[in-house]
Design a protein around this motif. Sequence first.
Motif, PDB file in Angstrom:
ATOM      1  N   GLN A  65     -69.286 -45.442  39.485  1.00  0.00           N
ATOM      2  CA  GLN A  65     -68.318 -45.782  38.437  1.00  0.00           C
ATOM      3  C   GLN A  65     -67.653 -44.533  37.841  1.00  0.00           C
ATOM      4  OE1 GLN A  65     -67.451 -48.939  37.839  1.00  0.00           O
ATOM      5  NE2 GLN A  65     -68.908 -49.590  39.393  1.00  0.00           N
ATOM      6  N   GLU A  66     -67.395 -43.543  38.685  1.00  0.00           N
ATOM      7  CA  GLU A  66     -66.656 -42.358  38.277  1.00  0.00           C
ATOM      8  C   GLU A  66     -65.546 -42.101  39.291  1.00  0.00           C
ATOM      9  OE1 GLU A  66     -69.855 -39.599  35.797  1.00  0.00           O
ATOM     10  OE2 GLU A  66     -69.340 -39.103  37.869  1.00  0.00           O
ATOM     11  N   ALA A  67     -64.525 -41.370  38.840  1.00  0.00           N
ATOM     12  CA  ALA A  67     -63.395 -41.059  39.720  1.00  0.00           C
ATOM     13  C   ALA A  67     -62.866 -39.671  39.396  1.00  0.00           C
ATOM     14  CB  ALA A  67     -62.288 -42.099  39.566  1.00  0.00           C
ATOM     15  N   LEU A  68     -62.277 -39.032  40.414  1.00  0.00           N
ATOM     16  CA  LEU A  68     -61.626 -37.739  40.252  1.00  0.00           C
ATOM     17  C   LEU A  68     -60.204 -37.840  40.777  1.00  0.00           C
ATOM     18  CD1 LEU A  68     -64.340 -35.095  41.237  1.00  0.00           C
ATOM     19  CD2 LEU A  68     -63.168 -35.269  39.039  1.00  0.00           C
ATOM     20  N   VAL A  69     -59.238 -37.440  39.943  1.00  0.00           N
ATOM     21  CA  VAL A  69     -57.830 -37.440  40.319  1.00  0.00           C
ATOM     22  C   VAL A  69     -57.428 -36.002  40.635  1.00  0.00           C
ATOM     23  CG1 VAL A  69     -55.482 -37.937  39.578  1.00  0.00           C
ATOM     24  CG2 VAL A  69     -57.358 -39.433  38.871  1.00  0.00           C
ATOM     25  N   PHE A  70     -56.918 -35.756  41.849  1.00  0.00           N
ATOM     26  CA  PHE A  70     -56.612 -34.399  42.307  1.00  0.00           C
ATOM     27  C   PHE A  70     -55.106 -34.178  42.426  1.00  0.00           C
ATOM     28  CE2 PHE A  70     -60.910 -34.979  44.138  1.00  0.00           C
ATOM     29  CZ  PHE A  70     -61.522 -33.882  43.557  1.00  0.00           C
ATOM     30  N   THR A  71     -54.714 -32.958  42.050  1.00  0.00           N
ATOM     31  CA  THR A  71     -53.349 -32.494  42.292  1.00  0.00           C
ATOM     32  C   THR A  71     -53.426 -31.172  43.057  1.00  0.00           C
ATOM     33  OG1 THR A  71     -53.255 -31.292  40.182  1.00  0.00           O
ATOM     34  CG2 THR A  71     -52.441 -33.570  40.208  1.00  0.00           C
ATOM     35  N   LEU A  72     -52.447 -30.939  43.907  1.00  0.00           N
ATOM     36  CA  LEU A  72     -52.360 -29.699  44.674  1.00  0.00           C
ATOM     37  C   LEU A  72     -51.012 -29.060  44.392  1.00  0.00           C
ATOM     38  CD1 LEU A  72     -53.610 -27.773  46.740  1.00  0.00           C
ATOM     39  CD2 LEU A  72     -52.577 -29.175  48.553  1.00  0.00           C
ATOM     40  N   PHE A  73     -51.051 -27.945  43.667  1.00  0.00           N
ATOM     41  CA  PHE A  73     -49.836 -27.233  43.277  1.00  0.00           C
ATOM     42  C   PHE A  73     -48.849 -28.165  42.560  1.00  0.00           C
ATOM     43  CE2 PHE A  73     -51.224 -25.033  47.255  1.00  0.00           C
ATOM     44  CZ  PHE A  73     -51.802 -23.939  46.609  1.00  0.00           C
ATOM     45  N   ASN A  75     -48.613 -31.479  42.731  1.00  0.00           N
ATOM     46  CA  ASN A  75     -48.352 -32.760  43.389  1.00  0.00           C
ATOM     47  C   ASN A  75     -49.624 -33.608  43.411  1.00  0.00           C
ATOM     48  OD1 ASN A  75     -45.636 -32.123  44.063  1.00  0.00           O
ATOM     49  ND2 ASN A  75     -46.370 -30.899  45.794  1.00  0.00           N
ATOM     50  N   TYR A  76     -49.470 -34.897  43.169  1.00  0.00           N
ATOM     51  CA  TYR A  76     -50.609 -35.812  43.194  1.00  0.00           C
ATOM     52  C   TYR A  76     -51.087 -35.994  44.628  1.00  0.00           C
ATOM     53  CZ  TYR A  76     -53.179 -40.237  42.900  1.00  0.00           C
ATOM     54  OH  TYR A  76     -54.131 -41.230  42.999  1.00  0.00           O
ATOM     55  N   VAL A  77     -52.356 -35.690  44.854  1.00  0.00           N
ATOM     56  CA  VAL A  77     -52.936 -35.782  46.191  1.00  0.00           C
ATOM     57  C   VAL A  77     -53.610 -37.127  46.396  1.00  0.00           C
ATOM     58  CG1 VAL A  77     -54.613 -34.787  47.786  1.00  0.00           C
ATOM     59  CG2 VAL A  77     -53.243 -33.294  46.322  1.00  0.00           C
ATOM     60  N   CYS A  92     -57.319 -27.720  45.143  1.00  0.00           N
ATOM     61  CA  CYS A  92     -57.055 -28.971  44.430  1.00  0.00           C
ATOM     62  C   CYS A  92     -57.661 -28.901  43.028  1.00  0.00           C
ATOM     63  CB  CYS A  92     -57.633 -30.160  45.193  1.00  0.00           C
ATOM     64  SG  CYS A  92     -56.715 -30.594  46.682  1.00  0.00           S
ATOM     65  N   VAL A  93     -56.925 -29.392  42.063  1.00  0.00           N
ATOM     66  CA  VAL A  93     -57.356 -29.362  40.663  1.00  0.00           C
ATOM     67  C   VAL A  93     -57.558 -30.786  40.175  1.00  0.00           C
ATOM     68  CG1 VAL A  93     -56.736 -28.651  38.318  1.00  0.00           C
ATOM     69  CG2 VAL A  93     -56.083 -27.226  40.271  1.00  0.00           C
ATOM     70  N   ALA A  94     -58.733 -31.049  39.577  1.00  0.00           N
ATOM     71  CA  ALA A  94     -58.997 -32.353  38.977  1.00  0.00           C
ATOM     72  C   ALA A  94     -58.260 -32.450  37.641  1.00  0.00           C
ATOM     73  CB  ALA A  94     -60.499 -32.550  38.766  1.00  0.00           C
ATOM     74  N   VAL A  95     -57.611 -33.594  37.409  1.00  0.00           N
ATOM     75  CA  VAL A  95     -56.780 -33.786  36.219  1.00  0.00           C
ATOM     76  C   VAL A  95     -57.323 -34.941  35.392  1.00  0.00           C
ATOM     77  CG1 VAL A  95     -54.450 -34.231  35.347  1.00  0.00           C
ATOM     78  CG2 VAL A  95     -54.769 -32.950  37.477  1.00  0.00           C
TER      79      VAL A  95
END
Length: 335
Positions: A65-73, A75-77, A92-95
């Motif tokens: 029940q957890e999630a990680l949202v990643f962006t690369l430079f 942009n949503y990955v 990749c950066v978690a947002v």
Amino acid sequence: MKEKILTTKKNGLLAIGVILMLYLLAIGMCILGGIIGNALIVIPGIIWLCIGWFSFLGLKVLKPQEALVFTLFGNYVGTIKEAGFYYVNPFCVAVNPAAKTKLSQSGDVKLGTTSAGTLYGQGAGNGVEIVNKKISTKVMTLNNSRQKINDCLGNPIEIGIAVTWRVVDTAQAVFDVDNYKEYLSLQCDAAVRNIVRIYPYDVAPDVDTTGDGVADEGSLRGSSEIVAERIREEIQEKVKCAGLEVLESRITYLAYAPEIAAAMLQRQQAAAIIDARKMIVDGAVGMVEMALESLDKNKIVELDEERKAAMVSNLLVVLCGNHDAQPVVNSGSLY
């Protein structure tokens, strides 16, 4: 923006094993190059020992029940939702813009407060903020603060609600609103005000709470489940764009505001006294009528109209009085 689920393999253990082996290899290259005096062997080993730690940033652990949202430079990955040990691109950066926002709800630890009432997690004794970029997809309960609102009759009341909610679209929650937790809290405040102003606190005449043009008996106190459901629908309509689902709302506190509570209590007491007196009088009249009919039917005593009026008056005084009657015995003639 719609959510995109990443099907990344759970290769965290493999990745950490490879990284550690490369570290061992780099150490061996430095030792070997130093022994044989070959700089071409030593330099790659030194470079890896200096920058190899960056590879560990790609290791991610997710609980259920957890999630990680990643962006690369920028942009949503994509989003990782399934529990496991992952290795992703270290760049990749978690947002999670709501990572430091702590509301009065389940799952939020109250370790420090700001003047605005928003809570932040801090390291014990060192003032270092501990930021968790993971987004919880669990069902959570927001206990919204009490509000002072005027009902449809203009009477100020205090009301508090508890909202059960969860994140269903992590991309919308992160990118479509600035802070989905604060957004939810503000929409709860607005929805409560919009719905409460339609209802009176108690049932009132000539009040239409359904909008069909016909007066009904809806009230905050008597129709709490209907009011709570209308609040839930109002909130859901507003937070749909933020990828949130409102499962339930409940009224946790409902009372008149302190400035009119005493007056409203006196009003309720007066209404109760009037209703009680009405019931007593109706019962007393019925008992007097029954007594007169019984005397007339059994021919116990014949009373003229004047005596009947005197008897009715005496019985009503006895039956409707607040204190026990003090009888007076007449030992002489009836007349």
